[in-house]
Design an enzyme around this catalytic site. Structure first.
Site, short mmCIF file in Angstrom:
data_model
loop_
_atom_site.label_atom_id
_atom_site.label_comp_id
_atom_site.label_asym_id
_atom_site.label_seq_id
_atom_site.Cartn_x
_atom_site.Cartn_y
_atom_site.Cartn_z
N HIS A 265 0.80 -1.23 0.00
CA HIS A 265 0.00 0.00 0.00
C HIS A 265 0.83 1.28 0.00
O HIS A 265 0.69 2.10 -0.89
CB HIS A 265 -0.97 0.02 1.19
CG HIS A 265 -1.58 1.38 1.42
ND1 HIS A 265 -2.74 1.77 0.79
CD2 HIS A 265 -1.16 2.44 2.16
CE1 HIS A 265 -3.00 3.02 1.15
NE2 HIS A 265 -2.07 3.45 1.98
N GLU A 412 -24.32 17.79 3.62
CA GLU A 412 -23.49 19.00 3.60
C GLU A 412 -22.09 18.73 3.05
O GLU A 412 -21.54 19.56 2.32
CB GLU A 412 -23.40 19.59 5.01
CG GLU A 412 -24.74 20.06 5.60
CD GLU A 412 -25.57 18.92 6.19
OE1 GLU A 412 -25.05 17.78 6.30
OE2 GLU A 412 -26.74 19.17 6.55
N HIS A 474 -27.88 23.91 17.58
CA HIS A 474 -28.06 24.69 16.36
C HIS A 474 -27.45 26.09 16.46
O HIS A 474 -27.59 26.88 15.53
CB HIS A 474 -29.56 24.81 16.03
CG HIS A 474 -30.13 23.55 15.46
ND1 HIS A 474 -29.95 22.32 16.07
CD2 HIS A 474 -30.83 23.31 14.32
CE1 HIS A 474 -30.55 21.39 15.33
NE2 HIS A 474 -31.08 21.96 14.27
#
Ligand SMILES: Cc1ncc(C[n+]2csc(CCOP(=O)(O)OP(=O)(O)O)c2C)c(N)n1
Ligand SMILES: [Mg+2]
Length: 665
Positions: A265, A412, A474
């Site tokens: 890898h 988002e 929020h």
């Protein structure tokens, strides 16, 4: 026996082996890097570049080229080898030899804007896939606008297991499936290995079923059988849905000891293993040696698109759309949008509406949307809250690609990454909304937008405890400071309708980086009665001077707190304390001003200087050398906005009190 046994007169396998050899040699020379992925995907990439990808190495910016996104950015040597072999000017052999060295064209992960032919910066896994979705959206929209003659290309992605494990892949593929982006093809490097070992250590997802469930065409192939790869790519081109091709591959293909293991890898194979691998592959060249006939064949592949590009250029020349097409890609219509915004600002200065800045932003969008056909709006399912939809704008859908509003869904991260892809594609200017508190969900893509220097405009509303009843989940507290910490991101927090229009102008003008508008849910009074000059352009400016003598107090605030500062000034002036107010809608722009201007705005160092923002004070002390800060030091609370402001002591009275305390100290 493979049908694609010869390409451009040489053994097809040798073309792929040239990629493998360069990947092994470059990683070895750098003593770091990722050879396994390029070695595993060399065959599939050879088929893609030699038979399917529409490109011309001599013109990396040809607008109608296919876009190739290496979402698995750690496999950068795959891309660099391809750019080198196909003859990109930017990628001579010396650059391959300088893999991962300071100032080379071959940084560890591909960087857009740094190396021609790199379509997007990748490395943060999964984002490339979402960039590609944005590119495909841009293509589909521009195809509807300008027709097949000018815009008709595909978007190809190579993604690894890691890209598909990342959450953003789900957001991106669901959006692509809903939008039936049939010109998007993802080649999944299905090698079942990641860094820790087998993918099954952490994941047993049926990836094919997952894509199929979201409306994708799903195919499989043997990633080392070029005919089988070609068959799958051919089917992808004919699909009416986006296509996932699971390319079954072996990481580090060819390496006797490391193939198929995580040892291939991310580290050099070592000289002995490289020699053994080259022998096993039947490759005789020494380090960085490519036989002339292989080199010539790859060069021919690099010029496959020359004719097509020429024909395209002729079509553009003769097209009725020529001027509009050029304007779209050159950003020429931004000027008209700036004028429309100036008119809106003038009107707001005259009428002085007390609006939430999200509403002012909405009105600004409304005012300019018609003038700038390149603007493509959207929201992560918060359209009515973000005020991002100009009246009468139609949705972008599979049935109506001319639509200019994207229903991104509650995604988002992919939204922000897709916006990057759209901006990178060119011809469109993306803006989209969500709540500022969820900037955290978009942040990784905003960061890459800033790193790449692309114009993506984030409309983030509900920008403080002023959100009120929805409560601390929020109410952004640390987000503004965290966003200001991102280099090359401009964070705007306008105070009223005039500033909102100004900040929109500045965001549109920024063609070398992203902007973010932090906008209020709650109404705020108009503060400006003159919009003849864009005062926000200098980042901070004196909104109100001190009266009745030398200024003793400077109150610096942003957004909705500027109104509080104005009120605090009234309180102080009434007590005979001459006080100024500075509005600071954009720290980054203020930081760019010359020292004289900064000194002028900041005023006499003997003044008491107080900052106010309904958020944490991080960054304020450095930027404005304030002596006190009225803001937040903890999470907010659920209550009506006024009560929350009072509870946390963010009031005009508190500001005035703090000023007096400092004056008396
Ligand atoms: C968001 C993110 N998390 C973690 C990493 C670090 N990382 C780089 S490659 C990799 C493994 C990726 O596995 P896979 O995509 O299967 O690549 P392969 O090993 O097959 O080349 C990880 C964890 C990263 N680059 N981006
Ligand atoms: Mg893998």
């Amino acid at each position: 026996m493979s049908k694609i046994d010869q390409i451009e007169g040489v053994a097809a396998k040798d073309l792929a082996n040239a990629i493998r050899a360069l990947a092994m040699d470059a990683v070895e020379q750098a003593k770091s890097g990722h050879p396994g992925m390029p070695m595993g995907m060399a065959d599939a990439a050879t088929v893609l570049f030699s038979q399917f990808l529409k490109f011309d190495a001599s013109d990396p910016r040809w607008p109608d080229r296919d876009r190739f996104v290496l979402s698995a950015g750690h496999g950068s040597m795959l891309l660099y080898a391809l750019l080198h072999l196909t003859g990109y000017d930017d990628m001579p052999l010396d650059e391959i030899k300088r893999f991962r060295q300071l100032g080379s064209k071959t940084p560890g992960h591909p960087e857009y804007g740094h190396t021609e032919g790199v379509e997007t910066t990748t490395g943060p896994l999964g984002q490339g896939l979402a960039n590609a979705v944005g590119m495909a959206i841009a293509e589909a929209h521009l195809n509807a606008r300008f027709g097949d003659a000018l815009v008709n290309h595909r978007t190809w992605v190579i993604a690894g297991d890691g890209c598909l494990m990342e959450g953003i892949s789900q957001e991106a593929l669901a959006l692509a499936g809903r939008q039936k982006l049939n010109k998007l093809t993802v080649l999944w490097d299905d090698n079942a290995i990641s860094i820790d070992g087998a993918v099954s250590l952490s994941d047993i997802t049926d990836q094919k079923a997952r894509f199929a469930a979201s409306g994708w065409n799903v195919l499989s192939c043997d990633g080392h059988n070029m005919d089988d790869v070609a068959r799958a790519l051919d089917a992808a081109v004919k699909s009416d849905k986006p296509t996932l091709i699971a390319c079954k591959t072996t990481i580090g293909f060819g390496s006797p000891k490391k193939a198929g293991t995580h040892k291939a890898h991310g580290e050099p194979l070592g000289p002995e293993e490289i020699a053994a691998t080259k022998a096993a592959l039947g490759w005789s060249g020494g380090p960085f040696e490519i036989p002339d006939n292989i080199r010539a064949a790859w060069k021919k592949i690099g010029s496959r698109g020359v004719k097509e590009r020429g024909a395209w250029a002729e079509r553009l020349k003769a097209s009725d759309h020529k001027a509009a097409f050029r304007a779209a890609f050159d950003g020429d219509n931004v000027e008209a949008a700036l004028d429309a915004l100036a008119q809106y600002a003038a009107k707001a200065a005259a009428e002085k509406p007390a609006l939430a800045t999200r509403a002012s932003s909405g009105a600004a969008i409304e005012a300019m949307f018609g003038a700038l056909p390149e603007l493509i709006g959207g929201s992560a399912d918060l359209t009515p809250s973000n005020n991002t939809l100009a009246k009468g704008t139609e949705d972008f859908t599979p049935e109506h690609r001319a639509g200019r509003y994207i229903r991104y869904g509650i995604r988002e991260h992919a939204m922000a990454a897709a916006m990057n892809g759209m901006a990178l594609h060119g011809g469109v200017i993306p803006y989209a909304g969500t709540f500022l508190t969820f900037a955290d969900y978009s942040r990784p893509a905003i960061r890459l937008a800033a790193l790449m220097g692309v114009r993506a405009i984030h409309v983030m509303t509900h920008d403080s405890i002023g959100v009120g009843e929805d409560g601390p989940t929020h109410q952004p507290v640390e987000q503004i400071a965290a966003l200001r910490a991102i280099p090359n991101l401009f964070v705007f927090r306008p105070a009223d309708a005039v500033e909102a229009a100004e900040c929109w102008q500045l965001a549109l003008l920024r063609d070398n980086g992203p902007s973010l508008l932090a906008l209020s849910r709650q109404a705020t009074p108009a503060l400006r009665d003159d919009a003849s000059a864009n005062l926000s352009a200098r980042g901070a400016y004196e909104l109100l001077p001190a009266e009745g003598g030398e200024s003793q107090v400077a109150l610096i605030a942003t957004g909705t707190e500027v109104a509080l500062a104005v009120k605090a000034r009234e309180l102080l002036q009434a007590q005979g304390i001459p006080t100024r107010v500075v509005s600071a809608p954009c720290f980054e722009l203020f930081d760019l001003q010359d020292e004289d201007y900064q000194d002028e705005v900041l005023g006499d160092p003997n003044e008491v200087r107080i900052g106010c923002e309904a958020a944490i004070g991080q960054g304020w002390y450095e930027m404005f050398a304030i002596s006190d800060f009225i803001g937040m030091t903890e999470f907010g609370a659920s209550a009506p906005a006024k009560d929350v402001y009072a509870h946390f002591g963010i009031t005009a009275e508190a500001i005035a009190e703090a000023a007096k305390d400092l004056l008396e100290a």
